[in-house]
Design an enzyme around this catalytic site. Sequence first.
Site: not given
Length: 173
Positions: A45, A59, A64-65, A67, A110
């Site tokens: 992401d 970002r 949300d992916t 980590e 970001r």
Amino acid sequence: MVRSALVPVVGVVTAAAVVLGAVVAFTGSDDDRQRATVVRVVDGDTLVVDYDDAQHRVRLLNVDTPETVAPGQPVQCLGPEATAFLETRLPVGAPVVLRFDEDRLDRYDRELAGVFDADDVLVNAEIARAGLGVAVVHEPNRRFYAQVRDAQEQAEAHQVGRFSPTLACTPAG
């Protein structure tokens, strides 16, 4: 007489301006679009792009992916797959268009953006559609949430990625 003739015209012009303003606010303006080139993918992401002769860490908004590069955290289930998906979808040198929302930067500085590929497809949603990310809201940024959530629901319905009943690992969150 001239004054009374202008009142309806002014009213129509004002109404048209309000409608036009609503359309621009809904569809977005050129002010919230930034053409860029992919420099590299950081993880599922986050990517680095180039525009205005500088590199910018971006970002992806509303997705949300797992980590893969978080300091002090192990690589999470489907993290490498999410990263590989984004690398395939947005290879180095690929043109993208960034579209922004209310807050332009996150706490890590970001840039927060909807990322559109050369075919004008919202990549944020495609990650969720593949079952490699989930819809998330970081207030006040909700601009792409509905699209990402719809894509996530499609992944759930098709049992792909994190929603696969045969997934060998357990996704976080």
